[in-house]
Design an enzyme around this catalytic site. Structure first.
Site, PDB file in Angstrom:
ATOM      1  N   PHE A  66      -8.288  -6.353  37.593  1.00  0.00           N
ATOM      2  CA  PHE A  66      -8.416  -5.727  36.128  1.00  0.00           C
ATOM      3  C   PHE A  66      -7.062  -5.704  35.413  1.00  0.00           C
ATOM      4  CE2 PHE A  66      -9.734  -2.810  39.809  1.00  0.00           C
ATOM      5  CZ  PHE A  66     -10.964  -2.830  39.910  1.00  0.00           C
ATOM      6  N   PRO A  73      -0.607  -6.446  43.461  1.00  0.00           N
ATOM      7  CA  PRO A  73       0.281  -6.306  42.271  1.00  0.00           C
ATOM      8  C   PRO A  73      -0.268  -4.834  41.662  1.00  0.00           C
ATOM      9  CG  PRO A  73      -1.455  -7.996  41.736  1.00  0.00           C
ATOM     10  CD  PRO A  73      -1.423  -7.495  43.434  1.00  0.00           C
ATOM     11  N   ASP A 122      -5.313  -2.710  40.809  1.00  0.00           N
ATOM     12  CA  ASP A 122      -4.983  -4.046  41.441  1.00  0.00           C
ATOM     13  C   ASP A 122      -5.098  -4.971  40.060  1.00  0.00           C
ATOM     14  OD1 ASP A 122      -4.782  -6.459  42.412  1.00  0.00           O
ATOM     15  OD2 ASP A 122      -6.145  -6.030  44.164  1.00  0.00           O
ATOM     16  N   HIS A 123      -3.935  -5.510  39.694  1.00  0.00           N
ATOM     17  CA  HIS A 123      -4.084  -6.166  38.497  1.00  0.00           C
ATOM     18  C   HIS A 123      -4.609  -7.449  38.748  1.00  0.00           C
ATOM     19  CE1 HIS A 123      -2.985  -6.766  34.339  1.00  0.00           C
ATOM     20  NE2 HIS A 123      -1.521  -6.013  34.591  1.00  0.00           N
ATOM     21  N   ARG A 124      -4.940  -7.859  39.751  1.00  0.00           N
ATOM     22  CA  ARG A 124      -5.772  -9.227  40.252  1.00  0.00           C
ATOM     23  C   ARG A 124      -6.996  -9.056  39.850  1.00  0.00           C
ATOM     24  NH1 ARG A 124      -4.217  -9.773  46.541  1.00  0.00           N
ATOM     25  NH2 ARG A 124      -5.095  -7.407  46.446  1.00  0.00           N
TER      26      ARG A 124
END
Lengths: 324, 339, 421
Positions: C395, C212, C391-393
């Site tokens: 941060f 993501p 990477d939104h997982r």
């Protein structure tokens, strides 16, 4: 049928005939007169032509070659012998700054009709200062011509051509060839800058000169046994070299190996390879390869010298590599 | 360092006729006026490259070259304008060469350091110190072998005494009894250094070692040079073998034009005009009864010649590149010999 | 007596535990020579051609292409002469193979380097001799359809002539059957991607699909930075490596990474339910344009390197990449990559995160722009456009923005980069 001559006798014969044909021709060099030269290339000439025209000089390479330039500018056609090509280092000013440039820097007022004969090459275990092949130095100098006869016939004809040429010519003889036997033709054409097809072939071209011709012939024999027909171009003249003959052979075989005894790096082969790359590019079906001596001084020991000199094995491998 | 007349060998009482002295004076005046003009042209940017002037040394050129005959030849040095002019190279061809023009004596290929006129036996100025020595030796060898009756002269500076070529050539010339004269223009300077710091021997001893007779003259006394040169040239011509003529002289300008000469003592430079070969020659001529107006007319005549030559040089075309290529080798139409 | 040997999955890097057997290049029964490529193995960083280290004949493959197997797993059997097909295999040996790594292209800036003709439709250069090219043109032979028999697959004139002889004579095109509204198949030449291209495509698709991404864009004012670089480079007497804009950005990222170790973490998909892996070594990937495509080797411990060392090592890494001398090791590690497209005239570059990493900084060209000062008057600035893909997982926007702002702070106060980190 004339009796076969040794290469060194063909040299002496050419000198003798040139002196007989033109009173301006004279010989100068260390031990060329009474002693007949260290390799006997001038044997008998003192008796035939007298001490004025066959001059023993002191061991003064710089000034004896410079004096030859001065004599050439004053009506003579001197033929100078430098005992080993390695010693020409001492005479470089005379050759490079004087002989090569006089015609040009004096605006074409004069020519410098002189010849510098000198033996190069290994095979005699003469060591690092008596075996070098330095012809590329001279081919690099505008104003000089350089020739390297490989056969007995050429030892005669090309030396005559060099003496007849109006400009300074460095005649390089491979000392390993002096004992070679063959015939001469005193009436053969004596053109400057013409190569000779030593052997015709369709599959790859070996461009060579001097003693390496014999390694190339051995290589071609071995390749022929495997069905590979190599064409051998004996350049004869290094400056000017016969571009037409080389390009014609490349157009036929599309593969080239340039073989010489001189150090490969920055050598004669480099220039020829570069010209083929620029002017015969579209004829190539393989990279142009060179076979020359490694980048080190030639060594004395028999085993070291043997390993140093380019041989048929390396030429065979190179030709095969162009066919891969 | 700078030489003086006192060191020279005594001059035999053999006065040179006045008309001959006047001719030598005119040669010196031509050299002086030409080189003074060149100095100005160089400063004005009209001459490319390097030029080395022989102002102060004119008596050597006039005296030695004046002693040569038409069959004789010589090789000179980077400081060779005087010798070439004394030999009679056409002034306009000379100026054109030094200014890099197509009509120069060498077609603009050589410039100041390579002025040559083979038709006059001038084997060229030379950019390499001492390189003229072997050329003259070979030329003498040719004279001897061809029995031309000619003599070859090698001009060299005191700086070239340290070159191996001098030693080799003295040896060869002595061995072969060549018709040759070694003329040393000893101005005391080896380029930028006093020759006393550069050369451990003396030329007379060097000559003696090879059995070559040596004569030393006041090189700023043109009559002395002319007399000595005549003697050594004729000795060499007559089979006496080589000779050395050492001319003690003075270099007024730097090693090359633009050299500020910081390595020279100001007093030495200031004193140079006192030993001016031209002034000494003029004084001798006046003492011999030549009118002052005749000398002034000579100066004017030389100046007019130089003006004409310079004008012709400025008007001349620049050299053509294609034509230059043709001089690298002799045209090759004749290169195929044999059947 | 013929000795039958086993070929096993080679270990191509210190950390490699398994590999994808991407492609068999020899078939059972086929002889091979020492140096021939037997198979292609992919790890998550690199595709490697595995070469035979002696002559032989492949008897059978025991693992089909496409499978992932552990290092040391037998994958085929071979013997010197092909005999021994009914086999009691010798005990497994170390693989009769040596690997030649092919650095895998990585996402980022477009490869702007023009490729010399002739090239395949996919851009790959066709090795061919000058004579072969000339003859092919004369005979109307498409070099892309010719198999070269020379070294490195170079097409020689004989190959062209052979191809010209076996070329099928054109058949009259069959009449299309009349059909109701049909979907146009795109026109153009189709070709099969190479294994390497397929690998890159699969990884990039997976990265773009599974990670993501979110993106943060900002400008750094670099007047002072450019001046500092110019002054450092003007000092040629130092004999030190020249400093490039890439080196300065790497240094700024390194300094930021040193104070924010949380950015030096990656998401491990392989672990059941996922895992967060803290790397903590300060490694930084660095996109390098090479003749073989874009690669992103890792600059080891970049966060702890003084500027000169960093520049030297980055330059060395670039050279090795361009010479094709990178190894599997060079692709190991690193959570962040710097991809500088500044030399290609782009303002912002939004990059896909390198598979296995957690962020990438796309660097644009330096632009001269007018910005209002406090009084609203225009002031000339030199700005660098930065886009951080993260990477939104791992941060959230605040963390990633703090990281980006630290990088910008480093670039805008470049004297800090001169201090040892």
């Amino acid at each position: 049928m004339p009796k076969p001559l040794r290469y060194v006798n063909a040299v002496a014969q050419a000198l003798n005939d040139a002196m007989a044909a033109d009173p301006a021709v004279m010989l100068m060099g260390e031990d060329v007169a009474a002693a007949g030269g260290p390799f006997k290339a001038t044997r008998g000439l003192l008796d035939a032509h007298g001490p004025e025209r066959v001059r023993d000089t002191p061991i003064s390479e710089a000034s004896l070659v410079g004096a030859a330039v001065g004599a050439a500018l004053t009506g003579m056609k001197p033929v100078v012998e430098i005992m080993f090509m390695d010693f020409v280092t001492l005479a470089m000013d005379a050759v490079v700054n004087q002989a090569a440039k006089a015609r040009f820097m004096f605006g074409g007022q004069c020519s410098v009709p002189m010849v510098l004969r000198t033996p190069h090459g290994g095979g005699l275990n003469a060591g690092p200062q008596h075996s070098q092949c330095l012809e590329a130095w001279f081919a690099h100098i505008p104003g000089l011509r350089v020739v390297c006869p490989a056969t007995v016939a050429d030892a005669y004809s090309l030396l005559r051509a060099a003496i007849e040429a109006p400009d300074p010519v460095v005649v390089v003889e491979n000392k390993a060839l002096y004992a070679l036997q063959g015939d001469i033709d005193v009436n053969a054409p004596r053109a400057v800058g013409k190569a000779r097809i030593d052997r015709a072939g369709r599959d790859a071209t070996i461009v060579t000169y001097g003693a390496t011709l014999y390694a190339a012939r051995a290589a071609a024999d071995r390749l022929a046994a495997e069905g590979i027909e190599a064409e051998i171009v004996d350049l004869r003249w290094i400056q000017p070299w016969d571009e037409e003959a080389v390009f014609a052979s490349v157009a036929k075989t599309h593969r080239v190996v340039i073989a010489h005894e001189a150090v490969q790096a920055f050598g004669v082969g480099a220039e020829i390879a570069a010209r083929i790359a620029s002017d015969a590019f579209d004829d190539l079906d393989a990279p142009v390869l060179r076979v020359g001596a490694p980048f080190m001084p030639i060594a004395f020991a028999k085993t070291l010298e043997a390993a140093y000199l380019p041989d048929a094995d390396r030429i065979v491998a190179a030709v095969k590599s162009t066919l891969a | 360092m700078p030489s003086s007349a006192a060191q020279a060998d005594p001059i035999p009482a053999n006065p040179i006729p006045t008309d001959r002295r006047l001719a030598l004076h005119r040669t010196m005046q031509t050299i002086r006026a030409t080189e003074t003009t060149l100095s100005r042209l160089f400063a004005d940017g009209e001459i490319p490259g390097f030029i080395h002037l022989s102002v102060g040394q004119e008596a050597v050129a006039a005296g030695v070259v004046g002693a040569l005959g038409p069959r004789d030849s010589f090789a000179t040095t980077h400081r060779g304008h005087g010798h070439v002019l004394a030999r009679g190279v056409k002034l306009d061809l000379f100026f054109k060469e030094i200014m890099g023009r197509a009509g120069g004596i060498c077609g603009g290929r050589g410039g100041s350091m390579h002025v040559a006129d083979l038709s006059l036996g001038v084997l060229g100025a030379n950019g390499i110190v001492g390189a003229g020595l072997p050329l003259a030796t070979g030329s003498a060898l040719a004279h001897q072998t061809r029995r031309t009756g000619g003599v070859a002269v090698a001009f060299f500076g005191d700086g070239a005494m340290a070159e191996g070529a001098l030693h080799e050539c003295l040896n060869m010339a002595a061995l072969w009894k060549l018709p040759m004269v070694f003329v040393c223009e000893n101005n005391g300077w080896s380029e930028f250094s006093p020759t006393s710091t550069q050369f451990a021997a003396t030329l007379d001893k060097l000559g003696a070692a090879f059995g070559v007779p040596h004569r030393k003259v006041d090189g700023n006394d043109v009559a002395a040079v002319a007399e000595a040169a005549a003697e050594v040239v004729e000795a060499a011509r007559n089979g006496g073998g080589p000779r050395i003529l050492e001319c003690l002289t003075t270099r007024w300008h730097g090693h090359f034009e633009g050299d500020p000469q910081r390595y020279r003592n100001a007093d030495e430079i200031a004193g140079l005009p006192r030993n001016d070969p031209l002034r000494r020659s003029a004084e001798a001529l006046l003492a011999a009864g030549v009118e002052e107006s005749a000398l002034a007319a000579l100066v004017d005549a030389v100046d007019a010649e130089i003006r004409d030559a310079l004008e012709a040089a400025r008007a001349d075309a620049l050299p053509d590149v294609d034509a230059a290529f043709r001089d690298v080798y002799t045209p090759t139409a004749t290169l195929t010999a044999g059947a | 007596m013929t000795m039958v040997r086993e070929l096993v999955m080679p270990k191509l890097g210190l950390t490699m535990t398994e590999g994808v057997l991407a492609e068999w290049r020899v078939s059972p029964g086929q002889p091979f020579r020492s140096g021939d490529v037997l198979l292609v193995v992919e790890t998550d960083k690199i595709a490697s051609e595995v070469e035979a280290d002696s002559d032989g004949v492949l008897i059978e493959t025991t693992i089909p292409a496409g499978e992932t197997v552990a290092v040391g797993t037998p994958i085929a059997r071979w013997s010197a002469d092909g005999a021994g097909a009914a086999p009691a295999p010798e005990p497994a040996e170390t693989p009769a193979a040596k690997a030649a790594p092919i650095p895998a292209p990585t996402p980022g800036a477009a490869n702007a380097r023009p490729l010399p003709a002739p090239v395949r439709s996919n851009g790959e250069r066709i090795l061919s001799t000058p004579l072969a090219r000339r003859r092919a043109e004369g005979l109307g032979v498409d070099l892309a359809a010719v198999t070269g028999s020379g070294p490195r697959g170079r097409i020689k004139v004989a190959d062209v002539e052979a191809a010209a002889q076996t070329r099928p004579t054109p058949q009259p095109a069959p009449q299309p059957e009349p059909q109701a509204p049909k979907i146009e198949t795109p026109a153009g030449e189709r070709s099969k991607p190479t294994t390497l291209q397929a690998t890159v495509a699969r990884r990039l698709t997976a990265a773009k699909r599974d990670v993501p991404h979110f993106y943060l864009a900002a400008e750094a004012e670099v007047t002072e930075l450019a001046a500092l670089r110019d002054r450092l480079n003007a000092d040629t007497e130092s004999g030190l490596q020249r400093i490039s804009m890439t080196h300065l950005v790497l240094a700024a990222v390194g300094r930021a990474l040193a104070v924010m170790p949380e950015m030096d973490r990656v998401w491990d998909d392989e672990a059941p339910g996922g895992a967060i892996l803290a790397l903590g070594r300060g490694d930084i990937g660095m996109a390098v344009d090479t003749p073989r495509g874009l690669v992103a080797p890792v600059l080891r411990g970049a966060a702890a390197l003084p500027l000169d060392r960093l520049a030297e090592e980055a330059a060395a890494l670039t050279r090795r990449a361009r010479d094709g001398r990178l190894t599997e090791e060079d692709f190991q590690g690193g959570a962040v990559t710097v991809s500088n497209a500044g030399m290609h005239n782009v303002t912002y570059m939004t990059s896909i995160i390198n598979p296995g990493q957690s962020s990438i900084l796309g660097v644009g060209s330096v632009r001269s722009v007018f910005r209002p000062d406090a009084a609203g008057a225009p002031v000339l600035k030199r700005e660098l456009g930065l886009v951080l893909s993260a990477d939104h997982r791992l941060f959230d926007g605040v963390t990633a923005l703090a990281f980006l702002n630290r990088i910008i702070a480093g670039l805008e106060r470049p004297f800090r980069l001169l201090r040892a980190p």
